[in-house]
Design a protein around this motif. Structure first.
Motif, short mmCIF file in Angstrom:
data_model
loop_
_atom_site.label_atom_id
_atom_site.label_comp_id
_atom_site.label_asym_id
_atom_site.label_seq_id
_atom_site.Cartn_x
_atom_site.Cartn_y
_atom_site.Cartn_z
N UNK A 115 35.50 22.48 40.67
CA UNK A 115 34.99 22.75 42.22
C UNK A 115 36.50 23.34 43.11
N UNK A 116 37.56 23.35 41.92
CA UNK A 116 38.51 23.74 43.25
C UNK A 116 38.75 25.75 42.67
N UNK A 117 38.28 25.79 41.00
CA UNK A 117 38.32 26.55 40.81
C UNK A 117 37.51 28.10 41.76
N UNK A 118 36.27 27.11 41.59
CA UNK A 118 35.46 27.57 42.23
C UNK A 118 35.54 28.20 44.01
N UNK A 119 36.53 27.42 44.60
CA UNK A 119 36.47 27.53 45.76
C UNK A 119 37.96 28.70 45.36
N UNK A 120 38.85 28.12 44.87
CA UNK A 120 39.99 29.78 44.40
C UNK A 120 39.49 30.51 44.74
N UNK A 121 37.57 31.13 43.43
CA UNK A 121 37.23 31.98 43.94
C UNK A 121 36.42 32.80 44.77
N UNK A 122 36.21 32.23 45.97
CA UNK A 122 35.45 32.42 47.22
C UNK A 122 36.70 32.77 47.39
N UNK A 123 38.09 31.79 47.75
CA UNK A 123 38.89 31.90 48.61
C UNK A 123 39.91 33.54 48.00
N UNK A 124 39.61 34.27 46.93
CA UNK A 124 40.27 35.31 46.31
C UNK A 124 39.18 36.33 47.27
N UNK A 125 37.95 36.61 46.88
CA UNK A 125 36.86 36.78 47.20
C UNK A 125 37.10 37.78 48.72
N UNK A 126 37.48 36.25 49.91
CA UNK A 126 37.67 36.47 51.19
C UNK A 126 39.15 37.13 51.76
N UNK A 127 40.15 36.99 50.44
CA UNK A 127 41.01 37.93 50.54
C UNK A 127 40.74 39.59 50.53
N UNK A 128 40.01 39.55 49.81
CA UNK A 128 39.85 40.91 49.12
C UNK A 128 39.42 41.56 50.09
N UNK A 129 38.22 40.75 50.61
CA UNK A 129 37.29 41.50 50.90
C UNK A 129 38.05 42.02 52.66
N UNK A 130 39.14 40.37 52.80
CA UNK A 130 39.66 41.38 54.54
C UNK A 130 40.53 42.55 53.86
N UNK A 169 32.64 44.50 41.62
CA UNK A 169 33.73 45.81 41.46
C UNK A 169 34.78 44.29 41.75
N UNK A 170 35.00 43.66 42.40
CA UNK A 170 36.85 44.31 43.21
C UNK A 170 37.28 42.74 42.42
N UNK A 171 35.88 41.93 41.72
CA UNK A 171 37.03 40.82 41.26
C UNK A 171 36.31 41.18 39.65
N UNK A 172 36.48 41.86 39.05
CA UNK A 172 36.65 41.95 38.18
C UNK A 172 37.70 42.88 37.63
N UNK A 173 38.56 43.24 38.87
CA UNK A 173 39.73 43.89 38.33
C UNK A 173 40.90 42.95 38.32
#
Length: 200
Positions: free
Chosen positions: A163-178, A196-200
């Motif tokens: 769950x921590x790894x999943x939460x980190x991915x969600x946070x990364x996605x939100x920061x990338x979106x911002x 495309x952004x998370x595969x980079x």
């Protein structure tokens, strides 16, 4: 999620909303407006968790609804364990110690499938493996249940890590979106942005 082992039709999924009054678990957040600390606690927490020296507050304003998880989905997603592995684990817990051949005979599964999942279950700490001397000579691997309290703790800890790894991915996605929206204020977010952004 649909995959090679499970499909959406396998489960009777229902939406579930976070209910702070249920006392099954709590989602707490820091009372400090500049802190993003959010935690999950299981069961009663007395005294309450604290952050910055102050008790954390129960989250009560969640509007997001999610699909209610099924134990098979959780075991699959967090530990890579489909139904066959769960069947094998429960068989050993109930009937063990058993060899791979005995489990395969009991469940009617292919021996190679049983061996693969027995090894995976042993690696995860859900079962333990030992060698047994045969009366006719030679040794055979047999599988045993681990202590149930240890299993309970280890599976919870393993799930929290997932769950921590999943939460980190969600946070990364939100920061990338911002970051994207700040640097592209005159453009809409493309449909394929997340992939495309998370595969980079």
């Amino acid at each position: 999620m649909p995959n090679e082992h499970l499909s959406n039709s396998t489960f009777d999924s229902e939406e579930v909303a976070y209910d702070p009054s249920s006392s099954r678990y709590d989602v707490l957040e820091c009372a400090c407006p500049d802190c993003d600390n959010v935690i999950l606690t299981i069961g009663n927490d007395d005294p309450p968790m604290s952050c910055h020296g102050e008790p954390m507050q129960r989250v009560t304003d969640v509007e997001m609804r999610i699909e209610s998880p099924d134990v098979r989905q959780v075991l699959l997603q967090a530990f890579g364990l489909p139904k066959a592995a769960l069947d094998i684990c429960l068989c050993v817990i109930g009937e063990g110690p058993l060899s791979a051949n005995e489990v395969a005979t009991e469940l009617g599964y292919d021996r190679s499938t049983v061996t693969r999942y027995l090894n995976k279950l042993s690696e995860l700490g859900l079962l333990r493996r030992s060698e047994l001397n045969r009366e006719a000579g030679g040794v055979v691997n047999v599988y045993h249940s681990v202590d149930l309290e240890r299993m309970r703790r280890d599976t919870l800890v393993g799930f929290y890590i997932w769950a921590g790894e999943a939460a980190s991915l969600i946070e990364q996605a939100n920061v990338t979106k911002k970051d994207y929206l700040e640097s592209n204020s005159n453009r809409d977010l493309p449909d394929v942005f997340w992939e495309s952004s998370l595969d980079d």
